[in-house]
Design an enzyme around this catalytic site. Sequence first.
Site, mmCIF file in Angstrom:
data_model
loop_
_atom_site.group_PDB
_atom_site.id
_atom_site.type_symbol
_atom_site.label_atom_id
_atom_site.label_comp_id
_atom_site.label_asym_id
_atom_site.label_seq_id
_atom_site.Cartn_x
_atom_site.Cartn_y
_atom_site.Cartn_z
ATOM 1 N N SER A 194 0.831 -1.208 0.000
ATOM 2 C CA SER A 194 0.000 0.000 0.000
ATOM 3 C C SER A 194 0.863 1.254 0.000
ATOM 4 O O SER A 194 1.686 1.444 -0.893
ATOM 5 C CB SER A 194 -0.972 -0.041 1.184
ATOM 6 O OG SER A 194 -1.955 0.948 1.064
ATOM 7 N N ASP A 290 -8.474 -2.757 -7.162
ATOM 8 C CA ASP A 290 -7.903 -2.521 -5.829
ATOM 9 C C ASP A 290 -8.971 -1.995 -4.870
ATOM 10 O O ASP A 290 -9.571 -0.950 -5.091
ATOM 11 C CB ASP A 290 -6.760 -1.514 -5.958
ATOM 12 C CG ASP A 290 -6.010 -1.323 -4.662
ATOM 13 O OD1 ASP A 290 -6.567 -0.708 -3.744
ATOM 14 O OD2 ASP A 290 -4.858 -1.785 -4.576
ATOM 15 N N HIS A 357 -6.459 -5.938 -1.654
ATOM 16 C CA HIS A 357 -5.478 -4.887 -1.377
ATOM 17 C C HIS A 357 -4.436 -5.471 -0.437
ATOM 18 O O HIS A 357 -4.758 -5.882 0.669
ATOM 19 C CB HIS A 357 -6.161 -3.671 -0.730
ATOM 20 C CG HIS A 357 -5.249 -2.506 -0.524
ATOM 21 N ND1 HIS A 357 -4.837 -1.702 -1.564
ATOM 22 C CD2 HIS A 357 -4.677 -1.998 0.595
ATOM 23 C CE1 HIS A 357 -4.060 -0.737 -1.095
ATOM 24 N NE2 HIS A 357 -3.944 -0.904 0.214
#
Length: 415
Positions: A194, A290, A357
């Site tokens: 991330s 995502d 994610h």
Amino acid sequence: MKLWWVGIVISLVFSKWANGFVEHSFNETELSFLEAYGESKVGANYLMVGLTLIPGAGAKRAVCLDGTLPGYHLHRGYGSGANSWLIQLEGGGWCNSIRNCVYRKTTRRGSSRFMEKNIAFTGILSNKAEENPDFFNWNRVKLRYCDGASFTGDGEDKARQLQFRGQRIWLSAMEDLKSKGMRYAKQALLSGCSAGGLAAILHCDEFRGLFPRTTKVKCLSDAGLFLDAPDVSGGRTLRNLYNGVVGLQGVQHNLPRFCTNHLDPTSCFFPQNLIANIQTPLFILNAAYDSWQIQSSLAPASADPAGFWHECRLNHAKCTPSQINFLQGFRNQMLNAVKRFSMSKKNGLFINSCFAHCQTERQDTWFADDSPIIGKKAIAIAVGDWYFDRTSVKAVDCPYPCDNSCHNLVFQRAN
């Protein structure tokens, strides 16, 4: 298709919205669930690794938002991996205003005072060959994230007692790890998830520069391919957020010069404007749909006041055909963003058509009996094949809904 239910305490998020922490609380609350879901199943079988604070960081003003020392978790390698190092940069959104940075310094994302003293090493950090076949016996490090600008800021706000020292934290951590043996590494991999995946891109060539040319050095970005894409209202939610981060935290001076020479600093915080020019071999791992980008960039509540996207953003199965069509357009933007990057032999790619994610630190998505695959190859095998030059890896999934190996995240209201 496997669905992973994540309970979001909607009332908590709403209460923070009311207090003005719109972007921060939205990012922080949902991102924490997205990134840490795998940790919710931590049990006695997982390796727990203690937090080490960096003692010399304070003298260099390499500190968290609140001025506390930064830290990392290190588990030593052995055998054939004794001189190999994997550095995993923690993710956790960004803070783009004084107000939400002030809030952030009261959390583990802004202060080591609130960080867990021990965390589970799973997925790419696991010490078991059956869970992490290529990196299990490496020196494995998780660098904690407490600056709110993907380890790139350098500034301060004395009045609000805020330190924006991400770049210094990065440099201090690397220096400390070199003193603990990383300087002798024969192999090294910089990875991140991330906001940490974005940081792995931003710092990739710097990381290469820490080692002699004889050291094999590569980088891996997991869920870090944040796109400069229009939201459902036609606005630029993520660009506005990044503009705040870059301006507030003094990021512009630490961005790659090859980009800032011809683009504005905010554009140079977006990976799509960087990845094709990174000199060090880089692997991009990303879900085509995502989950964080759908919720926080494409269809945030601020861009959807009528709530037309509310159900879809929590559960893809409730999206209308026109909403799925919009998300297919986002996938196309992602594929266009990696087109030139993927032409280089040195780079690797794994874009699966999942609503997910961060897939490297969760054991179920990294390497398990039913983990996501493209062409019968799991993520861990794809990354290992690329890193060790066993074979070229440029894996792009067919569009949703063709992949039934996904571990899709589905959010629901808490009762």
